[in-house]
Design a protein around this motif. Sequence first.
Motif, PDB file in Angstrom:
ATOM      1  N   GLY A 168      -4.595   4.984  -6.898  1.00 32.41           N
ATOM      2  CA  GLY A 168      -3.531   4.063  -7.255  1.00 32.41           C
ATOM      3  C   GLY A 168      -3.146   4.098  -8.709  1.00 32.41           C
ATOM      4  O   GLY A 168      -2.617   3.117  -9.244  1.00 32.41           O
ATOM      5  N   THR A 169      -3.394   5.220  -9.392  1.00 32.19           N
ATOM      6  CA  THR A 169      -3.088   5.323 -10.816  1.00 32.19           C
ATOM      7  C   THR A 169      -2.179   6.502 -11.109  1.00 32.19           C
ATOM      8  O   THR A 169      -2.096   7.455 -10.337  1.00 32.19           O
ATOM      9  CB  THR A 169      -4.383   5.497 -11.652  1.00 32.19           C
ATOM     10  N   VAL A 194       3.096  -4.442  -7.607  1.00 35.69           N
ATOM     11  CA  VAL A 194       1.896  -3.720  -7.173  1.00 35.69           C
ATOM     12  C   VAL A 194       2.012  -2.278  -7.632  1.00 35.69           C
ATOM     13  O   VAL A 194       3.121  -1.783  -7.893  1.00 35.69           O
ATOM     14  CB  VAL A 194       1.729  -3.786  -5.635  1.00 35.69           C
ATOM     15  N   PRO A 195       0.893  -1.556  -7.763  1.00 36.62           N
ATOM     16  CA  PRO A 195       0.963  -0.136  -8.154  1.00 36.62           C
ATOM     17  C   PRO A 195       1.874   0.637  -7.195  1.00 36.62           C
ATOM     18  O   PRO A 195       1.664   0.621  -5.984  1.00 36.62           O
ATOM     19  CB  PRO A 195      -0.491   0.319  -8.050  1.00 36.62           C
ATOM     20  N   THR A 196       2.895   1.276  -7.758  1.00 37.54           N
ATOM     21  CA  THR A 196       3.918   1.919  -6.935  1.00 37.54           C
ATOM     22  C   THR A 196       4.106   3.378  -7.333  1.00 37.54           C
ATOM     23  O   THR A 196       4.222   3.707  -8.519  1.00 37.54           O
ATOM     24  CB  THR A 196       5.265   1.177  -7.065  1.00 37.54           C
ATOM     25  N   HIS A 227      -2.778  -0.278   2.038  1.00 35.07           N
ATOM     26  CA  HIS A 227      -1.762   0.525   1.357  1.00 35.07           C
ATOM     27  C   HIS A 227      -0.561   0.718   2.278  1.00 35.07           C
ATOM     28  O   HIS A 227      -0.715   0.783   3.502  1.00 35.07           O
ATOM     29  CB  HIS A 227      -2.338   1.884   0.970  1.00 35.07           C
ATOM     30  N   THR A 263       3.689   3.344  -1.736  1.00 33.91           N
ATOM     31  CA  THR A 263       4.226   4.690  -1.930  1.00 33.91           C
ATOM     32  C   THR A 263       5.580   4.773  -1.244  1.00 33.91           C
ATOM     33  O   THR A 263       5.686   4.508  -0.041  1.00 33.91           O
ATOM     34  CB  THR A 263       3.278   5.755  -1.341  1.00 33.91           C
ATOM     35  N   ARG A 322      -1.874  -3.279  -1.460  1.00 28.19           N
ATOM     36  CA  ARG A 322      -2.691  -2.815  -2.581  1.00 28.19           C
ATOM     37  C   ARG A 322      -1.970  -1.751  -3.390  1.00 28.19           C
ATOM     38  O   ARG A 322      -2.035  -1.754  -4.619  1.00 28.19           O
ATOM     39  CB  ARG A 322      -4.032  -2.288  -2.047  1.00 28.19           C
ATOM     40  N   THR A 323      -1.338  -0.811  -2.716  1.00 31.54           N
ATOM     41  CA  THR A 323      -0.460   0.150  -3.384  1.00 31.54           C
ATOM     42  C   THR A 323       0.737   0.388  -2.491  1.00 31.54           C
ATOM     43  O   THR A 323       0.676   0.201  -1.269  1.00 31.54           O
ATOM     44  CB  THR A 323      -1.146   1.510  -3.672  1.00 31.54           C
TER      45      THR A 323
END
Length: 235
Positions: free
Chosen positions: A229-230, A176-178, A67, A93, A90-91
Amino acid sequence: MPAERVVFVHGAGSFGAAAWPRQHGLSLELACLYVRRHGFSTTGEPEPTDHARDQAIVAEALGGGGHVVAHSQGAVAAMMLAVERPDLVRTLTLVEPACFSLTAELPATAAHIALMTPLFADRTTMSDDEFLQEFVRRAFSADAQPPTTAEARRSAARLRLHSPPWEAPLSIVPGVPTFVLTGGWEPLYEEVADYLAGTGAVHRQAPGGHRPHDSREGDALIRAFLRTGTAESVA
C-alpha cells in the motif's frame, strides 16, 4: 491468520472473475472476491446504473474490511464507497478509472463529454446495436468494429441503459492509500489519473490500452501495491 480480503470490481464489459484473468493467481495468497455489479447477468435483463446498489455490493463483499481493485466504470462505486466508508477500504486500486465527474472541466474530459453527450441524449431512439457501434466509434476509433456475439449484444443493451459516468455523484477523493494504473493510450484517463495523483494517489502506467491490468507489468504493479500500500512498492 486469515488472508486479507481483496474485492475486484469490473467495468462495463466482462464481469465477475472473467474481468480479471491475470489476477486469479492472487487467490493463492489473498482472499479474492470478484463481484458482479448491479444489472450484470448472463441471464437476467440488463438494468440501468445504480451507484448505491453497486456500493452495497462492494461493501458486503468487503465484510469487515479489505482492499478494493476497480476498473473503468467500476471505479466510480469503488471511490464512492472509499469516500463514505474509509474504515472498510484499506487500499484502493483504480485501473483506467472513468471518474469523469472529478475532471469534467479539464480539457480532455470536457472534449469527451461534448462528444458523447449527444449520443446519450439520442439513445432512446436507437437500437442497442446502433448505440454500441456509435459508442465504440466515438470512444475508441472511427474504424473500430464492435463484436457481434450474443454476449456483446447483451452488453450493448446494458451500455445503452447506463448513465454517463460524468454524471456520477463524485466530488471528493478518498482518504485511503490509492494507486491509479493507466495504459498511457488515451489522454482522457491520464487526465483523471493526474488529477488523483495531485491529491496524493500513486500513478503508474503499463501496456495494455484500456486493460493494463491484463499485462504482465500491470499485474505486477497491482500485486506490489496490494502487498504494501505504499508508493515505494510500485516505484
